[in-house]
Design an enzyme around this catalytic site. Structure first.
Site, PDB file in Angstrom:
ATOM      1  N   HIS A   1       1.403  -1.036  15.003  1.00 33.23           N
ATOM      2  CA  HIS A   1       1.439  -2.146  13.921  1.00 33.23           C
ATOM      3  C   HIS A   1       2.590  -3.047  13.533  1.00 33.23           C
ATOM      4  CE1 HIS A   1       1.542  -2.352   9.251  1.00 33.23           C
ATOM      5  NE2 HIS A   1       0.242  -2.755   9.794  1.00 33.23           N
TER       6      HIS A   1
ATOM      7  N   ARG B   1       0.715  -1.208  -0.063  1.00 34.75           N
ATOM      8  CA  ARG B   1      -0.032   0.024   0.098  1.00 34.75           C
ATOM      9  C   ARG B   1       0.902   1.214   0.034  1.00 34.75           C
ATOM     10  NH1 ARG B   1      -5.046  -1.718   1.504  1.00 34.75           N
ATOM     11  NH2 ARG B   1      -5.273  -3.602   2.946  1.00 34.75           N
TER      12      ARG B   1
ATOM     13  N   TYR C   1       0.915   5.175  11.944  1.00 35.45           N
ATOM     14  CA  TYR C   1       1.413   3.798  12.408  1.00 35.45           C
ATOM     15  C   TYR C   1       2.600   3.693  13.009  1.00 35.45           C
ATOM     16  CZ  TYR C   1      -2.511   2.317   8.926  1.00 35.45           C
ATOM     17  OH  TYR C   1      -3.577   1.997   8.436  1.00 35.45           O
TER      18      TYR C   1
ATOM     19  N   HIS D   1       3.378  -9.505   1.076  1.00 37.12           N
ATOM     20  CA  HIS D   1       2.937  -8.642   1.974  1.00 37.12           C
ATOM     21  C   HIS D   1       4.043  -8.290   2.538  1.00 37.12           C
ATOM     22  CE1 HIS D   1       1.180  -7.684   6.099  1.00 37.12           C
ATOM     23  NE2 HIS D   1       0.607  -6.777   5.473  1.00 37.12           N
TER      24      HIS D   1
ATOM     25  N   ARG E   1      -6.295  -5.342  -0.345  1.00 35.90           N
ATOM     26  CA  ARG E   1      -7.745  -5.037  -0.082  1.00 35.90           C
ATOM     27  C   ARG E   1      -8.004  -3.502   0.033  1.00 35.90           C
ATOM     28  NH1 ARG E   1     -11.236  -8.897   1.092  1.00 35.90           N
ATOM     29  NH2 ARG E   1      -9.649 -10.242   2.292  1.00 35.90           N
TER      30      ARG E   1
END
Length: 724
Positions: A623, A406, A499, A466, A436
């Protein structure tokens, strides 16, 4: 919001997946059958913790409003993905195993019951707690019927000029079928009567999303005293302009949540982007799975909506107006006194230039020592972003390889990769276009990168990529040197300010070799069986963690010192949980620091007595992922991208890197010690699944806010000896 997109890229988001693998592993006679907490209810308990922050009178009121918006946004995504996925599997007849042995329909009923309670509590928090607190600070959210004539004239002009032209009332009758209601849109259901014929009709009016949700009533007040009215209230009181000659009988607000989960059947022969774009189009028309209505809606209107939308009574949520408190994100008010004290991230001391006004040399700094970054306390812009920008501009850099899961819409990271490619460097970008709710943005960036000459790949069929990796290859006096970054968070400058994440910058040759082999595997056909300083999913990460847990278990049984500390966003995987239970039975001290879902039951006699589970929520979204093992006094500590979920361990490419620098091990140890300290404000999980907030001491004074403490501590770090 890897669902990394909460605080909805707003801060306290959640990591959703479509992970319906069984949570019950091989039967272990040494462990009870009912040894897991329900993951869906555990997620709802996480969102309840977010709500408790909104209810806290000691927090700045605009931050409390923000937490209300985060709660609403989180719940929207939960319904769009998790609830939708459960319902789809029930309807299609697929098995839906649950981790506490319930029937799928019972699981949906329990979710609905808890969600109804939480949404009602959420609405009360806004009405009874936050609105009065805002009013006390000079910010009033008012209704039309409280306004005087002057206010109404001013708003009528605004409506006529700015709102009326973009409204589109849609009639529903034999000639006009019931319109499509887009997911998460706010709508007015309007019943009118023809003044001549007396016939009643129904119309739907969508509240435009491009207009401010909260409209300033007038400009007469000073900045310290302002009033707002919701956009839907303003529209509702001008319906006569939209339906001239008709009598307005009823108008009510409603909102639909649709199944927006994306399922992509990956075929090696099919263009993945085209397949994804086709699925994204389908997402818009997913079936409704929740209908929110205002509590004053009449039964005639409700009956029409239920019938046309085909929802069940269980899926109807009757709430006080206003609906969609995610709209509070739009309440932009310049009142620093009503927000957290502003924190400016500091540059990591190892990256500071030798002289105050000199340009920092990132490569020289990394060459001197491994650098452990802690965002947002330490700046992403002056570390990771600067590293990649300097690499793009450096003539000695030959190649840059990077994963992108992202990133922000105006990403300087992507621009740096483009600049590097345009200057003739070899650039590889592994773009995960299946991230997503960021799919379309990632497709756009992938095409822009390809156009600039970047080698863009999409990873391995059937696996999401990821891991957070960047590798720079630099020619230094004829010798190629690898500069590596392995992180726990996305390469996103915007969320890096919200984050909490860790990242390692290193020139360690072994890390460089590991990353080179991993990138080759992701972009080509290499099959690497083993890495030296990395644990990589899906082949080795689970096995490596289970091996380390087993080693601590064996040490404890042999009467030797042992210990396990784990920090994750979610703890769900049954094999990891069972291994931790067995370690606890051997009396291994275990500390779990989790932000969101936790299916592990701590403190159960004979099973998990030595396990403590804590959660910390605050201004920043926790996170980072950390795995720390005592290892006979030679600590093994990993940081990386993986949560303890099936998707992370079995269906994603994830990477953890082992920290080796003594000061990094000390820093991680201190971080855990502070987080698990009884004097630190946190939530504690008990064996029944209840989370209890501990934020006041016995005298009613606030406990230590860990994030505030870290801000102070890291800001005061001094330059290394010998540097000014």
């Amino acid at each position: 919001m890897d669902g990394d997109n909460i605080q909805t890229d707003s801060g306290l988001g959640s990591d959703f997946d479509d992970d319906f693998d069984p949570l019950i592993g091989e039967d272990d006679p040494a462990l009870p059958t009912e040894r897991y907490l329900d993951r869906e209810l555990s997620w709802l308990a996480f969102n309840q913790r977010v709500l408790e922050l909104a209810e806290d009178p000691d927090l700045p009121v605009l931050e409390r409003a923000n937490f209300l918006a985060i709660f609403a946004s989180n719940l929207d995504e939960f319904f769009m993905v998790r609830v939708a996925g459960l319902k789809r599997r029930i309807l299609t007849g697929l098995a839906v195993p649950t981790n506490i042995g319930r029937a799928p329909q019972d699981a949906l009923s329990d979710i609905s019951a808890m969600a109804h309670v939480l949404q009602a509590r959420h609405a009360r928090a806004f009405q009874d707690l936050v609105i009065p607190a805002l009013a006390g600070a000079g910010i009033d959210i008012v209704q039309w019927d409280t306004l005087d004539d002057a206010d109404r004239r001013s708003l009528r002009d605004y409506f006529s000029n700015q709102i009326f032209p973009v409204l589109m009332p849609l009639a529903v009758d034999p000639v006009h079928p019931f319109p499509y209601i887009s997911g998460l849109s706010l709508n007015l259901a309007v019943r009118v009567r023809n003044s001549k014929t007396g016939k009643q009709e129904f119309a739907r009016l969508k509240v435009p999303t491009m207009l401010p949700r909260f409209v300033r009533v007038d400009r007469r007040e000073e900045a310290s005293s302002v009033r707002f009215i919701t956009l839907e209230d303003l529209i509702a009181n001008h319906l006569g302009d939209l339906f001239p000659g008709m009598d307005i009988l009823e108008h009510h607000i409603f909102r639909v949540t649709r199944n927006e989960d994306v399922e992509i059947e990956e075929d090696e022969t099919e263009n993945l982007i085209k397949a994804l774009e086709k699925e994204l189009l389908r997402r818009r028309f997913g079936p409704p799975i929740r209908l929110e209505i205002t509590e004053d809606m009449d039964e005639v209107t409700l009956g029409l909506l239920v019938r046309e939308l085909d929802v069940t009574d269980q899926e109807v949520y009757r709430l006080p107006a206003p609906l969609d408190l995610g709209g509070l994100f739009d309440l932009r008010i310049d009142r620093p006194d009503l927000r957290y004290v502003k924190h400016v991230p500091t540059t990591a001391v190892q990256l500071l230039a030798p002289e105050p006004n000199a340009e920092p040399d990132i490569f020289s700094a990394i060459s001197r020592q491994d650098i452990l970054l802690h965002h947002p306390y330490e700046s992403f812009a002056t570390s990771v972003q600067a590293f990649l920008e300097q690499a793009a501009a450096d003539p000695d850099v030959l190649a840059i390889k990077q994963t992108l899961y992202r990133t922000s819409g105006d990403s300087p990271i992507v621009e740096a990769l483009i600049a590097a490619a345009e200057s003739g460097k070899q650039v590889l970008a592994l773009v995960e276009i299946k991230a997503r709710f960021d799919e379309q943005a990632n497709i756009t960036w992938a095409r822009k990168l390809e156009k600039a000459g970047v080698h863009v790949v999409y990873g391995l069929v059937g696996l999401k990529t990821h891991c957070k990796l960047a590798l720079v290859v630099r020619n230094e006096n004829g010798v190629l040197r690898h500069y590596s970054h392995i992180g726990t968070g996305n390469y996103n400058p915007k969320t890096s300010r919200l984050y909490e994440d860790l990242g390692l910058l290193t020139t360690d040759p072994q890390v460089g070799k590991d990353l080179t082999r991993l990138f080759n595997e992701l972009s080509g056909y290499a099959i690497e069986k083993k890495f030296k300083r990395l644990l990589v999913a899906p082949l080795h990460l689970r096995r490596g963690l289970l091996k380390s847990i087993a080693a601590e278990t064996a040490a404890a049984r042999a009467g030797k010192p042992s210990g396990i500390r784990i920090k994750v966003n979610s703890m769900v995987d049954e094999a990891i949980i069972d291994a931790l239970y067995r370690a606890s039975q051997a009396r291994v001290p275990i500390e779990i620091w989790v932000r969101g879902i936790c299916s592990l039951k701590p403190g159960v006699p004979g099973m998990s007595e030595t396990i403590k589970v804590r959660s910390i929520l605050g201004r920043y979204l926790e996170h980072s992922r950390i795995f720390s093992f005592h290892n006979s006094g030679d600590p093994q500590v990993y940081i990386g991208s993986a949560d303890m979920m099936h998707r992370n361990l079995d269906r994603r490419v994830e990477a953890l890197v082992r920290l080796v620098a003594p000061d990094h091990l000390t820093e991680i140890d201190a971080l855990f010690t502070r987080a698990m300290d009884d004097r630190t404000s946190s939530w504690w999980l008990d064996s029944s699944g209840e989370w209890t907030r501990h934020h006041l001491d016995g005298s009613g004074h606030p406990l230590d806010d860990m994030q505030d403490r870290l801000m102070q501590q890291i800001t005061l770090r001094k330059r290394p000896t010998g540097r000014r």
